[in-house]
Design an enzyme around this catalytic site. Sequence first.
Site, PDB file in Angstrom:
ATOM      1  N   ASP A   1       0.512  -1.037  -0.360  1.00  0.00           N
ATOM      2  CA  ASP A   1      -0.341   0.025  -0.215  1.00  0.00           C
ATOM      3  C   ASP A   1       0.430   1.303   0.016  1.00  0.00           C
ATOM      4  OD1 ASP A   1       1.122  -0.495   2.702  1.00  0.00           O
ATOM      5  OD2 ASP A   1      -0.474   0.122   3.421  1.00  0.00           O
ATOM      6  N   GLU A   2       2.126   1.062  -0.244  1.00  0.00           N
ATOM      7  CA  GLU A   2       3.199   2.068  -0.711  1.00  0.00           C
ATOM      8  C   GLU A   2       3.868   2.641  -1.527  1.00  0.00           C
ATOM      9  OE1 GLU A   2       4.495   2.599   2.594  1.00  0.00           O
ATOM     10  OE2 GLU A   2       2.716   3.093   4.450  1.00  0.00           O
TER      11      GLU A   2
END
Length: 206
Positions: free
Chosen positions: A104-105
């Site tokens: 998620d990054e």
Amino acid sequence: MPLRALYIDFNSYFASVEQQLHPELRGRPLAVLPVLAETTCCIAASYEAKRCGVKTGTLVAEARKSCPDIRFVEARPAVYVDLHHRLVEAVESCLHVERVMSIDEVACRLTGSDRQRDRARTLADRIKRAIAARVGTELRSSIGIAPNIFLAKVASDMQKPDGCVIIEDTDLPECLYGLALRDLCGIGKAMEQRLNRGGVRSVRDL
């Protein structure tokens, strides 16, 4: 130093994916569980649930108590991986992804005129629009822009959800003084205690 890094944090990722794929869950408190069992804990929570105090690690029973209308769904790792690849493709349509930091990054490098504040901000807005159009409107992200990846990551956490924070040389170090030590990447509970023993109790001290 000029702005060199743009960092994207996909907000409440697992929960947001479930809300994107299941419209009936949108706008409702939601938690993702490793298995559907009363004895487990939440591994992700939507922002609606977070406002009730539910977060990663919250036990199911505690989540029900603090948020009676919460919905629980079982994690679907393969689905989250598939959406991750689609998100990366959406970002790539605007700016090359230099490094995938986690599911998620992601981190990107700014070059040329994109290092100018206004151009960087416009680029961040374009990335958000690309994600909404190519993946879904529920997949919101917080973006940090700074002279390096570390500071860009810090910036991405300073305005959630769906924010965009730019840190320039002239903002430092004052813009960091309002953060807690554990807001900085690399400082966990044990490191915080070690710093405290050394007399460091704030970012200003650090």
